[in-house]
Every structure is written in structure tokens, then in C-alpha cells.
Design an enzyme around this catalytic site. Structure first.
Site, PDB file in Angstrom:
ATOM      1  N   LYS A  67       0.826  -1.208   0.000  1.00  0.00           N
ATOM      2  CA  LYS A  67       0.000   0.000   0.000  1.00  0.00           C
ATOM      3  C   LYS A  67       0.865   1.265   0.000  1.00  0.00           C
ATOM      4  O   LYS A  67       1.910   1.309   0.637  1.00  0.00           O
ATOM      5  CB  LYS A  67      -0.925  -0.033   1.217  1.00  0.00           C
ATOM      6  N   SER A 106      -9.576   2.218   2.745  1.00  0.00           N
ATOM      7  CA  SER A 106      -8.624   2.899   1.902  1.00  0.00           C
ATOM      8  C   SER A 106      -7.633   1.956   1.202  1.00  0.00           C
ATOM      9  O   SER A 106      -6.854   2.389   0.370  1.00  0.00           O
ATOM     10  CB  SER A 106      -7.819   3.893   2.759  1.00  0.00           C
ATOM     11  N   SER A 142      -9.886  -0.479   6.896  1.00  0.00           N
ATOM     12  CA  SER A 142      -9.365  -0.248   5.547  1.00  0.00           C
ATOM     13  C   SER A 142      -8.865  -1.491   4.836  1.00  0.00           C
ATOM     14  O   SER A 142      -8.793  -1.510   3.608  1.00  0.00           O
ATOM     15  CB  SER A 142      -8.221   0.774   5.601  1.00  0.00           C
TER      16      SER A 142
END
Length: 456
Positions: free
Chosen positions: A77, A152, A176
Site C-alpha cells: 500500500k 482505503s 481499511s
């Protein structure tokens, strides 16, 4: 869209046995990423660095080293440091930032033989429930490009669901790395707070909530990634000891809460799918009782959200005052709102967080596993910050996220596994929650529950 031929464990076995090489495996992953550019799941690549790392894995194997994730391609990420890579948090403020070193977790998974093949999209500062950013734009759902995977960690989850890589590494401060996996049909694991050391890396706006979270297509692969990253490190004062698993699923006390004890709406297809999954577990011989946590009045998501906003304002309030247009419009609103709050209001949010943690801790004294929804709804249109309705009722902006944040404030372990789809094929997930430190018990139980749901 091309799927990788094998799971992470199969890839590692093939590379270790010489049936293929880490370099060939990395090249194939880079080809898949290139072919799937329209998804916008992977926002940065560095083929030369990736292939050099893969060649180093092959050299270690030739020297006789045993490495458990030999040649396994991973996406990380875009808010986790990977040394030498561009890592931006999806923000124009960090558009040219090059991570000076690996985060501890990334150093460990690379030492285990994994090869970073790309950086996965995140919303700006990982502070939004859809994956879009000022730098890179929106990430698209792998099953329907007109929908969002949520956020996210939408980039990492989509990269796994689309078959670009077998494992991705996300973060989770409020769901997330559980909600996007639920929306795209893969597994997302939020370890106990401190199980995997956090940092070195960017300053966090989340006040002791965020964890490194592996995402994969199966619980087995999630567990492989977890075991390569778990463990104390003196650089992280919050890193914690995680117990070994000595419990069998049949011996665990299991509860099911259809709405996690919250007065919130759920889409009927999700409610029916979860009820069906729990019924299948009961048919397989598990003893599951219906039991809801009872939350104190101050325990609401509205009450705790000021902590995120205040964290953003503390870090980026100065930049916001200089030029608010640099930020994602939603992030700008969060910062602007927080700049007017009093210390007492932020203190009340900390009190609400503590009340949630205490309530969850007391509830988990009496049970070993809690089954609950991961998400209350299906994936929604890409252009919207959230679904307009859930369960036939008007939805609040965070209505899609109601079942995950309390887990972070309690600092316990949780995993989302696929448990059904809508008639048009959109997935949703079953969330399984365990006490802090019982990560290995949770992973073993989730693997067995996964097998039951897939078999029946």
C-alpha cells in the site's frame, strides 16, 4: 483478466524447487499489472528494482538458503515505506517522496523471500472510505469498473482480487483492509494492535489504531504473510507478543451478532447471506449462539471520528492553511472541521474510544470468536463517497463502514473472509473477531470456517 497460476505457497514451493525462478515470477506479475492498468490498483512500479530483488532471491536459493516466501510477488500500500521506492500516501504533498528505508514489516517479508512488484493505491493519507486520491484518481472494482472497491486499501485488495499478485500488504485503522477485501471477494486480516511492528514510516493521524494488514485470496496465504512479519521489535514500543495457537475450533465459544449490537441498516442480501453462512457453520457442528455486545451511549462512530480529523489537522493543518486546494476535498473538510474543535471535544472522543475498548474487552471475556458482518452493503458507484441507501434507508456518509472501526479502537484481531455474493455476483464478507493476542487462534479458526463455507 489473467489470474496467477498458483497461491503464494505454491509459488514459493515452485521457486524453491527450481521449477521456475523468482525473476520469471516477477516478470509475469509485472506483465499482469501492465495489462490491468485500467483498474488503477497499482500506482507505482520499478521493474529494474523488482527484477534485481528477484534475482537476489534466486541467488539466495542457489546458495542453499531456505526462505518461506521465495519469489512470491507482493503489492504494498502507498502509505507503507518500501526503501528506494516512491511512496506518496496518495498526496501531492508527497508526490516525489522516496522512502529512505523499509518499514520493519516490509524488511521482514522481503527477507522471507517476497518480491515487491508495485505500490497499491490508497485514498489520501488512508483517511477515506473509497480509494481515490489527488495524485492517482480512482481505483476501480475488479468485477465492475463502474463501482468502487471501497477504501482505503482498495488498491491492494483489487490487486489480489484481479489476480495481479497473491498477497498484498495494506494498513487498517478503521476497517481499511477488511472492507475492500469484503467488497471484492478476498481475505483481509487486521492483526492485534502491535502484533506486526509499525514503522519506520510516515507520521500517523490515527492515535495508536493503525496496523499492518495482509490481504490474500485465502486464509492460508494471509497466515503465511502474517508469520513472516509478526514479532517484537525494539524500535516499536507498541509491538506485542502474540500467543501460539493451542485451541481447536470445536472447543471455541462462538457468538454471532447480525449487526454487532448497533442500530444500523443492512442490505437484505447481506443479512440473508450472513445468516445462511452461520446456519451452515451450525450444520457443520459448530456451536454458535446469538449474542450482541451492549455499547454505552458514548460508543458511536460519530463520537470517535474527531480523532482521525484531529490527527490530520495536527500533521497537515499548516499545509492546509497555505493551500487547501492541494488536498482531496473530503480530506480538506476533515482538516477544516478539526481546526475549530476544542481540547474538550477531542478529549471526549478519546473517552469514547476507551469506552469501546473496555466494552469489547469485557464481551470477549465470555466468548472466543465473534461472527459479524464486515460490510452492511454491496459495492457502490465509483462516483459516490458511499451508497445513498442501505437496507432501504438513507445512508449516512459513513454508513458503509459501521461494522469495522470499533475493532480498531478495541485493538483486537479480526479477519474478513468471503461468505456470499449478490444475485449479480458482488461479494460481501463475514468478519471474525478474537481477543487481542489471539491472532493465531483466529487464523486457524478462520481457515477451518473458510473450508466449511466453501464445501457446503
Amino acid at each position: 483478466m489473467a489470474k496467477p497460476a498458483h497461491s503464494a505457497s505454491d509459488i514459493a514451493a515452485d521457486v524453491a524447487a527450481g521449477r521456475t525462478s523468482a525473476v520469471a515470477t516477477a516478470k509475469a506479475a509485472l506483465d499482469r499489472i501492465e495489462a490491468a492498468k485500467a483498474l488503477n490498483a497499482v500506482v507505482s512500479i520499478d521493474p529494474a528494482r523488482t527484477l534485481a530483488d528477484a534475482a537476489a532471491v534466486d541467488a539466495c536459493l542457489s546458495a542453499g538458503e531456505k526462505i518461506p516466501l521465495a519469489g512470491v510477488p507482493v503489492v504494498v500500500k502507498d502509505n507503507i515505506w518500501v526503501g528506494g521506492w516512491r511512496v506518496t500516501q496518495g498526496s501531492k504533498l508527497f508526490a516525489d517522496f522516496i522512502a529512505p528505508q523499509d518499514a520493519i514489516a516490509i524488511s521482514r517479508i522481503r527477507k522471507a523471500g517476497a518480491v515487491v512488484v508495485g505500490i497499491g493505491a490508497t485514498s489520501e493519507f488512508a483517511c477515506k472510505g473509497v480509494t481515490t486520491s489527488p495524485l492517482f484518481g480512482p481505483t476501480r472494482h475488479p468485477l465492475n469498473p463502474n463501482l468502487t472497491p471501497g477504501g482505503s486499501s482498495g488498491g491492494p485488495a483489487t490487486a489480489v482480487a484481479a489476480g495481479l499478485v497473491p498477497i498484498a500488504i495494506g494498513t487498517d485503522a478503521g476497517g481499511s483492509s477488511r472492507r475492500p477485501p469484503a467488497h471484492v471477494g478476498v481475505v483481509g486480516f487486521k492483526p492485534s494492535y502491535g502484533a506486526i511492528p509499525y514503522g519506520p514510516g510516515f507520521a500517523e493521524p490515527f492515535f495508536g489504531l493503525s496496523v499492518i494488514a495482509p490481504i490474500a485470496t485465502t486464509v492460508v496465504d494471509v497466515a503465511l504473510a502474517f508469520e513472516s512479519m509478526v514479532g517484537l521489535d525494539p524500535r516499536d514500543p507498541d509491538s506485542a507478543v502474540i500467543a501460539s495457537n493451542d485451541r481447536e475450533l470445536k472447543d471455541l465459544r462462538i457468538a454471532y451478532s447480525p449487526r454487532l449490537g448497533l442500530d444500523v441498516a443492512t442490505d437484505q442480501v447481506v443479512a440473508d447471506g450472513l445468516a445462511s453462512a452461520v446456519a451452515r457453520l451450525s450444520t457443520a457442528g459448530l456451536r454458535v449462539e446469538h449474542c450482541d455486545p451492549v455499547w454505552p451511549p458514548e460508543a458511536t462512530e460519530e463520537a470517535i471520528m474527531p480523532l482521525q480529523h484531529a490527527g490530520l489537522a495536527a500533521l497537515y493543518g499548516g499545509a492546509f492553511r497555505s493551500d487547501p486546494t492541494v488536498f482531496d476535498a473530503d480530506i480538506a473538510r476533515q482538516i477544516e472541521r478539526s481546526l475549530s474543535w476544542t481540547g474538550a471535544e477531542v478529549g471526549a472522543a478519546l473517552g469514547a474510544s476507551t469506552a469501546i475498548a473496555n466494552t469489547f474487552a469485557a464481551f470477549l471475556c465470555d466468548i472466543d470468536l465473534l461472527l459479524a458482518p464486515t460490510v452492511p452493503c454491496l459495492a457502490w458507484p465509483l462516483s459516490q463517497p458511499g451508497p445513498t441507501t442501505i437496507g432501504g434507508k438513507a445512508a449516512s456518509p459513513r454508513g458503509h463502514a459501521v461494522f469495522t472501526p470499533f475493532v480498531n479502537h478495541a485493538r483486537v484481531a479480526a479477519i474478513s473472509i468471503p461468505c456470499g455474493t449478490s444475485p449479480d455476483g458482488l461479494p460481501f464478507g463475514l468478519q471474525i473477531i478474537a481477543r487481542r493476542g489471539q491472532d493465531r487462534t483466529l487464523l486457524r479458526a478462520a481457515q477451518q470456517i473458510e473450508a466449511i463455507l466453501q464445501a457446503l
